[in-house]
Design a protein around this motif. Sequence first.
Motif, PDB file in Angstrom:
ATOM      1  N   PHE A  11       0.805  -1.216   0.000  1.00  0.00           N
ATOM      2  CA  PHE A  11       0.000   0.000   0.000  1.00  0.00           C
ATOM      3  C   PHE A  11       0.844   1.275   0.000  1.00  0.00           C
ATOM      4  CE2 PHE A  11      -3.216  -3.035   1.066  1.00  0.00           C
ATOM      5  CZ  PHE A  11      -4.361  -2.503   0.488  1.00  0.00           C
ATOM      6  N   TYR A  12       2.145   1.131  -0.104  1.00  0.00           N
ATOM      7  CA  TYR A  12       3.009   2.305  -0.139  1.00  0.00           C
ATOM      8  C   TYR A  12       2.708   3.235  -1.311  1.00  0.00           C
ATOM      9  CZ  TYR A  12       7.215   5.175  -0.273  1.00  0.00           C
ATOM     10  OH  TYR A  12       8.081   6.225  -0.310  1.00  0.00           O
ATOM     11  N   PRO A  13       2.333   2.737  -2.504  1.00  0.00           N
ATOM     12  CA  PRO A  13       1.997   3.665  -3.595  1.00  0.00           C
ATOM     13  C   PRO A  13       0.916   4.676  -3.221  1.00  0.00           C
ATOM     14  CG  PRO A  13       2.291   1.467  -4.474  1.00  0.00           C
ATOM     15  CD  PRO A  13       2.345   1.332  -2.981  1.00  0.00           C
ATOM     16  N   ARG A  14      -0.008   4.317  -2.321  1.00  0.00           N
ATOM     17  CA  ARG A  14      -1.024   5.272  -1.877  1.00  0.00           C
ATOM     18  C   ARG A  14      -0.370   6.423  -1.108  1.00  0.00           C
ATOM     19  NH1 ARG A  14      -2.700   1.745  -4.548  1.00  0.00           N
ATOM     20  NH2 ARG A  14      -4.717   0.715  -4.518  1.00  0.00           N
ATOM     21  N   VAL A  15       0.670   6.090  -0.351  1.00  0.00           N
ATOM     22  CA  VAL A  15       1.400   7.124   0.387  1.00  0.00           C
ATOM     23  C   VAL A  15       2.130   8.034  -0.587  1.00  0.00           C
ATOM     24  CG1 VAL A  15       3.223   7.548   2.071  1.00  0.00           C
ATOM     25  CG2 VAL A  15       1.638   5.649   2.419  1.00  0.00           C
ATOM     26  N   LEU A  19      -2.376   4.403   7.305  1.00  0.00           N
ATOM     27  CA  LEU A  19      -2.216   4.682   5.874  1.00  0.00           C
ATOM     28  C   LEU A  19      -2.645   6.106   5.513  1.00  0.00           C
ATOM     29  CD1 LEU A  19      -1.418   3.583   3.104  1.00  0.00           C
ATOM     30  CD2 LEU A  19      -3.756   2.734   2.847  1.00  0.00           C
ATOM     31  N   PRO A  20      -3.865   6.540   5.861  1.00  0.00           N
ATOM     32  CA  PRO A  20      -4.233   7.922   5.506  1.00  0.00           C
ATOM     33  C   PRO A  20      -3.390   8.966   6.228  1.00  0.00           C
ATOM     34  CG  PRO A  20      -5.917   6.910   6.886  1.00  0.00           C
ATOM     35  CD  PRO A  20      -4.993   5.815   6.491  1.00  0.00           C
ATOM     36  N   LEU A  21      -3.014   8.692   7.479  1.00  0.00           N
ATOM     37  CA  LEU A  21      -2.195   9.648   8.218  1.00  0.00           C
ATOM     38  C   LEU A  21      -0.819   9.790   7.584  1.00  0.00           C
ATOM     39  CD1 LEU A  21      -1.951  11.538  10.627  1.00  0.00           C
ATOM     40  CD2 LEU A  21      -1.218   9.582  12.016  1.00  0.00           C
ATOM     41  N   THR A  22      -0.224   8.676   7.176  1.00  0.00           N
ATOM     42  CA  THR A  22       1.078   8.717   6.514  1.00  0.00           C
ATOM     43  C   THR A  22       0.979   9.434   5.170  1.00  0.00           C
ATOM     44  OG1 THR A  22       1.599   6.577   7.542  1.00  0.00           O
ATOM     45  CG2 THR A  22       3.062   7.338   5.794  1.00  0.00           C
ATOM     46  N   ALA A  23      -0.111   9.171   4.440  1.00  0.00           N
ATOM     47  CA  ALA A  23      -0.317   9.865   3.161  1.00  0.00           C
ATOM     48  C   ALA A  23      -0.491  11.359   3.374  1.00  0.00           C
ATOM     49  CB  ALA A  23      -1.538   9.292   2.452  1.00  0.00           C
ATOM     50  N   PHE A  78      -2.321  12.154   0.208  1.00  0.00           N
ATOM     51  CA  PHE A  78      -3.698  12.049   0.694  1.00  0.00           C
ATOM     52  C   PHE A  78      -4.701  12.593  -0.317  1.00  0.00           C
ATOM     53  CE2 PHE A  78      -7.454  13.320   3.038  1.00  0.00           C
ATOM     54  CZ  PHE A  78      -7.650  12.248   3.893  1.00  0.00           C
ATOM     55  N   VAL A  79      -4.362  13.723  -0.948  1.00  0.00           N
ATOM     56  CA  VAL A  79      -5.320  14.405  -1.829  1.00  0.00           C
ATOM     57  C   VAL A  79      -5.585  13.609  -3.093  1.00  0.00           C
ATOM     58  CG1 VAL A  79      -5.737  16.495  -3.179  1.00  0.00           C
ATOM     59  CG2 VAL A  79      -4.663  16.659  -0.917  1.00  0.00           C
ATOM     60  N   LYS A  80      -4.569  13.030  -3.678  1.00  0.00           N
ATOM     61  CA  LYS A  80      -4.717  12.348  -4.963  1.00  0.00           C
ATOM     62  C   LYS A  80      -5.225  10.913  -4.843  1.00  0.00           C
ATOM     63  CE  LYS A  80      -1.199  15.009  -7.442  1.00  0.00           C
ATOM     64  NZ  LYS A  80       0.064  14.942  -8.228  1.00  0.00           N
ATOM     65  N   THR A  81      -5.200  10.351  -3.653  1.00  0.00           N
ATOM     66  CA  THR A  81      -5.634   8.957  -3.476  1.00  0.00           C
ATOM     67  C   THR A  81      -7.157   8.861  -3.474  1.00  0.00           C
ATOM     68  OG1 THR A  81      -3.658   8.365  -2.214  1.00  0.00           O
ATOM     69  CG2 THR A  81      -5.584   6.964  -1.924  1.00  0.00           C
ATOM     70  N   ASP A  82      -7.676   7.893  -4.195  1.00  0.00           N
ATOM     71  CA  ASP A  82      -9.115   7.638  -4.244  1.00  0.00           C
ATOM     72  C   ASP A  82      -9.483   6.743  -3.056  1.00  0.00           C
ATOM     73  OD1 ASP A  82     -11.732   7.146  -4.818  1.00  0.00           O
ATOM     74  OD2 ASP A  82     -11.395   6.253  -6.787  1.00  0.00           O
ATOM     75  N   TRP A  83      -9.708   7.359  -1.907  1.00  0.00           N
ATOM     76  CA  TRP A  83      -9.939   6.598  -0.681  1.00  0.00           C
ATOM     77  C   TRP A  83     -11.200   5.739  -0.721  1.00  0.00           C
ATOM     78  CZ3 TRP A  83      -5.872   5.938   2.075  1.00  0.00           C
ATOM     79  CH2 TRP A  83      -4.878   6.923   2.105  1.00  0.00           C
TER      80      TRP A  83
END
Length: 397
Positions: free
Chosen positions: A95-99, A189-193, A103-108
């Motif tokens: 899941f590192y690519p999400r980081v 994950l979201p916090l790291t992103a 946060f803004v560009k990831t489709d959560w």
Amino acid sequence: MVDHYLLAGVAVSTLFAIVIGAALATCGFPLPRGVRFGCVDGLRGYLAIFVVFHHFVISIACKTDHLWAEPAANVYNEFGKAAVALFFMATGLVFYPRVVDGFVKTDWPSVYSGRLFRIIPMLLVSTLLCALIVATEHRVTLSAHLPVEILEWLEGQQVPLFDVRTSYQVNAGVFWSIWWEWLFYFLVLPLTALIRQAFARDGMRVMLILLLTLSLLGRLSGMAVFTYLPLFVLGMLIAEIAAYARVRQVFSQPWASLPLLAALVCAATLFHVPYGVVPMALLGGVLLGIAAGNDLFGLLSNRGARMLGEISFCIYVLHGIVLHIAFRFYPVERNQLAVLPILVAVIVVASALLSLAVEKPAIKIGKQSNAALPRYRARLTRLGRANAVRQGARPTV
């Protein structure tokens, strides 16, 4: 004390599992196309099988001593503990690519939809099977608390079912790791992103090293979260390092398999748990080599290993139930070497069938839901704009 005959049985059973996996793949079980994250897919299969061995040893001791406890021998304990630690690291890696996206560009919504459809169905199957077995063995009836208890199991909290204190043992209590997986997906994950937004792409290594250091220092607080958090962060750091061409070039050499295997053996035999800095570094080095493309002399790249990796989650949540039934109706402890390969075969085949019947259809539904999300969003946007136009066109009184 290590039983060398049992270790021989483990080796034979592992080979048996690989052969069965290859046979299932030959019979048409769908395997992922291409290479994803080096040879991590093949690694997952071995990790799931070694968790089976871990709980097999625990079940033997429980049958004779009536005590469910971790094995005293390092290698037997690390069969499970180190395997799950590597699973956590692999989660951070995958899941590192999400980081990296931030946060803004990831489709959560798509991320969480995919996770829920991937995990919840098999957790529910395992939980319902456990509830059925507990109800049958203890002759209890349905209670109003059961739905709440099932929800708690899905969260990763294996509370007693039907007030039976040992109900978690039916599936070997494996849901404990799910709680930490959920924590990673919905918090870490979201916090790291989000933190990544403050760092340039070239500064990601610095950010991850800082987070790893802070998470290790957090262990001084005694909080359980800092036992496992460094594993996820280390997996992310491994993904960052493995992306370098020079690293992939070094680990792609056949000779690199030897130090990786040596590090794996040291981590499994010299330490009782994998959470210390040294064993964690050893396991991290192994995962780095595998993520960079090393297949450990072909052990991770063959069809059987890839097949086991594809059904690894089914193996993880199902194997305890198979072991529980076997130990209840047969004196497994008296015929360990003969029975272990048979149990492994049953677990692999049953997991493959459940994957086809439950896991893969649920994943497909999740992908279809993800594909439909943009259409629903566009429709809602159009409706909102049309409503705004109508509201603006109304005459005032």
